[in-house]
Design a protein around this motif. Structure first.
Motif, PDB file in Angstrom:
ATOM      1  N   VAL A  34       0.818  -1.404   0.069  1.00 23.22           N
ATOM      2  CA  VAL A  34      -0.169  -0.118   0.034  1.00 23.22           C
ATOM      3  C   VAL A  34       0.964   1.246   0.035  1.00 23.22           C
ATOM      4  CG1 VAL A  34      -1.908   1.309   1.220  1.00 23.22           C
ATOM      5  CG2 VAL A  34      -1.942  -1.245   1.357  1.00 23.22           C
ATOM      6  N   PHE A  35       2.170   1.158   0.736  1.00 22.10           N
ATOM      7  CA  PHE A  35       2.748   2.212   0.693  1.00 22.10           C
ATOM      8  C   PHE A  35       3.909   2.285  -0.260  1.00 22.10           C
ATOM      9  CE2 PHE A  35       1.438   1.123   5.176  1.00 22.10           C
ATOM     10  CZ  PHE A  35       0.940   2.443   5.573  1.00 22.10           C
ATOM     11  N   THR A  36       4.541   1.252  -0.788  1.00 17.84           N
ATOM     12  CA  THR A  36       5.462   1.155  -1.838  1.00 17.84           C
ATOM     13  C   THR A  36       4.805   1.506  -3.129  1.00 17.84           C
ATOM     14  OG1 THR A  36       4.967  -1.152  -2.143  1.00 17.84           O
ATOM     15  CG2 THR A  36       6.890  -0.632  -0.722  1.00 17.84           C
ATOM     16  N   ALA A  37       3.494   1.370  -3.304  1.00 19.19           N
ATOM     17  CA  ALA A  37       2.581   1.732  -4.425  1.00 19.19           C
ATOM     18  C   ALA A  37       1.685   2.963  -4.320  1.00 19.19           C
ATOM     19  CB  ALA A  37       1.912   0.576  -5.011  1.00 19.19           C
ATOM     20  N   GLY A  38       1.942   3.603  -3.250  1.00 16.01           N
ATOM     21  CA  GLY A  38       1.420   5.033  -2.794  1.00 16.01           C
ATOM     22  C   GLY A  38       1.514   5.973  -4.071  1.00 16.01           C
ATOM     23  N   ILE A  39       0.684   6.915  -4.302  1.00 14.78           N
ATOM     24  CA  ILE A  39       0.801   8.006  -5.178  1.00 14.78           C
ATOM     25  C   ILE A  39       1.063   9.086  -4.453  1.00 14.78           C
ATOM     26  CG2 ILE A  39      -0.246   9.159  -7.231  1.00 14.78           C
ATOM     27  CD1 ILE A  39      -2.156   6.976  -7.553  1.00 14.78           C
ATOM     28  N   PRO A  40       2.411   9.632  -4.671  1.00 14.15           N
ATOM     29  CA  PRO A  40       2.843  11.141  -3.834  1.00 14.15           C
ATOM     30  C   PRO A  40       2.132  12.019  -4.921  1.00 14.15           C
ATOM     31  CG  PRO A  40       4.538  10.053  -5.330  1.00 14.15           C
ATOM     32  CD  PRO A  40       3.667   9.185  -5.447  1.00 14.15           C
ATOM     33  N   ASN A  41       2.275  13.288  -4.375  1.00 16.18           N
ATOM     34  CA  ASN A  41       1.953  14.419  -5.030  1.00 16.18           C
ATOM     35  C   ASN A  41       3.014  14.825  -5.999  1.00 16.18           C
ATOM     36  OD1 ASN A  41      -0.393  15.350  -3.596  1.00 16.18           O
ATOM     37  ND2 ASN A  41       0.653  16.062  -2.308  1.00 16.18           N
ATOM     38  N   TYR A  42       2.521  15.088  -7.365  1.00 15.61           N
ATOM     39  CA  TYR A  42       3.631  15.480  -8.268  1.00 15.61           C
ATOM     40  C   TYR A  42       2.997  16.088  -9.364  1.00 15.61           C
ATOM     41  CZ  TYR A  42       1.225  11.868 -11.072  1.00 15.61           C
ATOM     42  OH  TYR A  42       0.409  10.857 -11.850  1.00 15.61           O
ATOM     43  N   ARG A  43       3.828  17.087 -10.214  1.00 13.54           N
ATOM     44  CA  ARG A  43       3.318  17.953 -11.124  1.00 13.54           C
ATOM     45  C   ARG A  43       4.494  17.976 -12.349  1.00 13.54           C
ATOM     46  NH1 ARG A  43       6.844  22.250 -11.216  1.00 13.54           N
ATOM     47  NH2 ARG A  43       7.802  22.736  -9.052  1.00 13.54           N
ATOM     48  N   ARG A 117       8.072   8.971  -1.270  1.00 16.72           N
ATOM     49  CA  ARG A 117       8.787   8.370  -2.456  1.00 16.72           C
ATOM     50  C   ARG A 117       8.092   6.914  -2.316  1.00 16.72           C
ATOM     51  NH1 ARG A 117      14.919   6.229  -2.858  1.00 16.72           N
ATOM     52  NH2 ARG A 117      14.729   4.862  -4.643  1.00 16.72           N
ATOM     53  N   SER A 118       7.793   6.525  -3.513  1.00 18.02           N
ATOM     54  CA  SER A 118       7.115   5.158  -3.768  1.00 18.02           C
ATOM     55  C   SER A 118       7.821   4.770  -5.243  1.00 18.02           C
ATOM     56  CB  SER A 118       5.858   5.306  -3.774  1.00 18.02           C
ATOM     57  OG  SER A 118       5.239   5.910  -4.943  1.00 18.02           O
ATOM     58  N   ILE A 119       7.124   3.511  -5.644  1.00 14.00           N
ATOM     59  CA  ILE A 119       7.675   3.362  -7.224  1.00 14.00           C
ATOM     60  C   ILE A 119       7.094   4.134  -8.049  1.00 14.00           C
ATOM     61  CG2 ILE A 119       7.632   0.511  -6.504  1.00 14.00           C
ATOM     62  CD1 ILE A 119       4.877   0.451  -7.857  1.00 14.00           C
ATOM     63  N   VAL A 120       6.247   5.048  -7.764  1.00 10.34           N
ATOM     64  CA  VAL A 120       5.609   5.987  -8.586  1.00 10.34           C
ATOM     65  C   VAL A 120       6.944   6.944  -9.089  1.00 10.34           C
ATOM     66  CG1 VAL A 120       4.416   7.943  -9.198  1.00 10.34           C
ATOM     67  CG2 VAL A 120       3.420   5.829  -8.075  1.00 10.34           C
ATOM     68  N   THR A 126       3.163   7.430 -13.894  1.00 13.14           N
ATOM     69  CA  THR A 126       2.606   8.568 -13.755  1.00 13.14           C
ATOM     70  C   THR A 126       1.322   8.805 -14.674  1.00 13.14           C
ATOM     71  OG1 THR A 126       3.993   9.962 -15.009  1.00 13.14           O
ATOM     72  CG2 THR A 126       4.368  10.157 -12.837  1.00 13.14           C
ATOM     73  N   CYS A 127       0.426   9.778 -14.408  1.00 11.92           N
ATOM     74  CA  CYS A 127      -0.703   9.716 -15.122  1.00 11.92           C
ATOM     75  C   CYS A 127      -1.962   8.892 -15.186  1.00 11.92           C
ATOM     76  CB  CYS A 127      -0.237  10.371 -16.835  1.00 11.92           C
ATOM     77  SG  CYS A 127       0.688  11.486 -16.712  1.00 11.92           S
ATOM     78  N   LEU A 128      -2.689   8.965 -15.707  1.00 10.94           N
ATOM     79  CA  LEU A 128      -3.964   8.058 -15.477  1.00 10.94           C
ATOM     80  C   LEU A 128      -3.661   6.847 -16.330  1.00 10.94           C
ATOM     81  CD1 LEU A 128      -7.041  10.170 -15.609  1.00 10.94           C
ATOM     82  CD2 LEU A 128      -6.207   9.069 -13.561  1.00 10.94           C
ATOM     83  N   ASP A 129      -2.907   7.095 -17.537  1.00 15.10           N
ATOM     84  CA  ASP A 129      -2.970   5.765 -18.460  1.00 15.10           C
ATOM     85  C   ASP A 129      -1.908   4.903 -17.868  1.00 15.10           C
ATOM     86  OD1 ASP A 129      -0.970   7.783 -18.731  1.00 15.10           O
ATOM     87  OD2 ASP A 129      -0.911   7.391 -20.899  1.00 15.10           O
ATOM     88  N   ASN A 130      -1.271   5.253 -16.714  1.00 16.10           N
ATOM     89  CA  ASN A 130      -0.256   4.176 -16.148  1.00 16.10           C
ATOM     90  C   ASN A 130      -0.788   3.701 -14.827  1.00 16.10           C
ATOM     91  OD1 ASN A 130       1.751   4.274 -18.190  1.00 16.10           O
ATOM     92  ND2 ASN A 130       2.624   6.181 -17.597  1.00 16.10           N
ATOM     93  N   GLN A 131      -2.028   4.052 -14.468  1.00 14.25           N
ATOM     94  CA  GLN A 131      -2.873   3.638 -12.886  1.00 14.25           C
ATOM     95  C   GLN A 131      -2.808   2.367 -12.950  1.00 14.25           C
ATOM     96  OE1 GLN A 131      -2.903   5.773 -10.521  1.00 14.25           O
ATOM     97  NE2 GLN A 131      -1.682   6.879 -11.762  1.00 14.25           N
ATOM     98  N   TRP A 132      -3.049   1.500 -14.096  1.00  9.42           N
ATOM     99  CA  TRP A 132      -3.081  -0.005 -13.952  1.00  9.42           C
ATOM    100  C   TRP A 132      -1.986  -0.696 -13.597  1.00  9.42           C
ATOM    101  CZ3 TRP A 132       0.216  -3.187 -16.742  1.00  9.42           C
ATOM    102  CH2 TRP A 132       1.137  -2.453 -17.609  1.00  9.42           C
ATOM    103  N   MET A 133      -0.662  -0.172 -13.708  1.00  9.15           N
ATOM    104  CA  MET A 133       0.311  -0.678 -13.322  1.00  9.15           C
ATOM    105  C   MET A 133       0.508  -0.503 -11.728  1.00  9.15           C
ATOM    106  SD  MET A 133       3.307   1.207 -15.736  1.00  9.15           S
ATOM    107  CE  MET A 133       4.548   0.116 -15.502  1.00  9.15           C
ATOM    108  N   LEU A 134      -0.146   0.512 -11.144  1.00  7.99           N
ATOM    109  CA  LEU A 134      -0.245   0.397  -9.670  1.00  7.99           C
ATOM    110  C   LEU A 134      -1.223  -0.604  -9.299  1.00  7.99           C
ATOM    111  CD1 LEU A 134       0.108   4.177  -9.001  1.00  7.99           C
ATOM    112  CD2 LEU A 134       1.703   2.616  -8.914  1.00  7.99           C
ATOM    113  N   LEU A 136      -2.069  -3.333 -10.565  1.00  8.76           N
ATOM    114  CA  LEU A 136      -1.279  -4.440 -10.976  1.00  8.76           C
ATOM    115  C   LEU A 136      -0.659  -4.918  -9.674  1.00  8.76           C
ATOM    116  CD1 LEU A 136      -1.335  -7.158 -12.667  1.00  8.76           C
ATOM    117  CD2 LEU A 136       0.752  -5.718 -13.767  1.00  8.76           C
ATOM    118  N   VAL A 137       0.107  -4.130  -8.983  1.00  9.50           N
ATOM    119  CA  VAL A 137       0.782  -4.419  -7.731  1.00  9.50           C
ATOM    120  C   VAL A 137      -0.230  -5.134  -6.697  1.00  9.50           C
ATOM    121  CG1 VAL A 137       2.262  -3.579  -6.028  1.00  9.50           C
ATOM    122  CG2 VAL A 137       2.399  -2.548  -8.074  1.00  9.50           C
ATOM    123  N   GLY A 138      -1.344  -4.395  -6.346  1.00  7.61           N
ATOM    124  CA  GLY A 138      -2.143  -5.233  -5.658  1.00  7.61           C
ATOM    125  C   GLY A 138      -2.704  -6.352  -5.948  1.00  7.61           C
ATOM    126  N   THR A 139      -3.221  -6.643  -7.343  1.00  7.73           N
ATOM    127  CA  THR A 139      -3.704  -7.846  -7.911  1.00  7.73           C
ATOM    128  C   THR A 139      -2.460  -8.625  -7.518  1.00  7.73           C
ATOM    129  OG1 THR A 139      -4.785  -6.595  -9.613  1.00  7.73           O
ATOM    130  CG2 THR A 139      -4.390  -9.001  -9.739  1.00  7.73           C
TER     131      THR A 139
END
Length: 216
Positions: A34-43, A117-120, A126-134, A136-139
């Motif tokens: 949950v933490f290693t695949a967490g989404i930090p703030n980014y821009r 910091r996380s795998i992100v 990053t971005c919505l089109d890569n959210q499946w990668m995060l 997949l970690v839970g899956t």
């Protein structure tokens, strides 16, 4: 029954404590993804304004260069993957100011991250089109739990619960440490599965072993 088996003594306490120690690590290990695949703030990186050697996530000029993501009605939060297009007619001025940008938006390919910091961060997931990668970690984690529970439950009846319990601990420990040295996303997801596979064998086997030791 207590008179026949004997009351709780030093042997039972030691055995039960030793069995509980791996459970404590397994419990913490079960939620690490949950933490290693967490989404930090980014821009987006804004070369016209950012210090390329040491960019900072929060600065006073963000609203000029990056649109709001619209998640908060009262507080400005920069968009993750879009920025305003540079106004080329004002490029002769080195300073960062509002007129340096237009109202048009473009997609960016470099990012500035917050302090988390996380795998992100590590692999720019990053971005919505890569959210499946995060996702997949839970899956991968829960797939490992399902497979590990079934496999260790069946194998333990044949080869012994104590041996399988130790094997589960070894798998969980080695794969958990190996995750730190993952050199890519695919390797990390595979290790997540193996780690969850080993962790899943600890809980049921520890319960049975602990119960049998208390009954002695």
């Amino acid at each position: 029954m207590l008179l026949e088996l004997g009351e709780l003594g030093r042997y039972q306490i030691i055995m039960y404590t030793l069995v509980c120690i791996p459970i404590l690590f397994a419990s913490a290990n079960s939620v690490t993804y949950v933490f290693t695949a967490g989404i930090p703030n980014y821009r987006c990186v804004v070369p016209e304004c950012d210090s390329l050697s040491d960019p900072v996530y929060n600065t006073h000029w963000l609203e000029w260069a990056i649109p709001s993501n619209g998640k908060s009605a009262t507080e400005y939060q920069p968009e993750y993957c879009e920025r305003y297009v540079r106004n080329i007619t004002t490029s002769i001025y080195p300073e960062c100011f509002p007129n340096r940008f237009t109202n048009e938006m473009e997609r960016c390919h470099e990012w500035v991250f917050d302090n988390e910091r996380s795998i992100v961060n590590d692999w720019n997931i990053t971005c919505l089109d890569n959210q499946w990668m995060l996702s997949l970690v839970g899956t991968s984690h829960f797939s490992g739990v399902i497979v590990g529970t079934g496999v260790f439950g069946a194998v333990a009846d044949r080869y012994g619960r104590k041996l399988m319990f130790i094997l589960s601990i070894v798998i969980m420990s080695v794969s958990g440490i190996a995750q730190v040295f993952s050199n890519g996303y695919i390797m990390f997801v595979i290790l997540i599965f193996i780690n969850a596979f080993g962790t899943a064998g600890i809980f049921p086997l520890a319960f049975i072993i602990g119960k049998s030791r208390l009954a002695r």
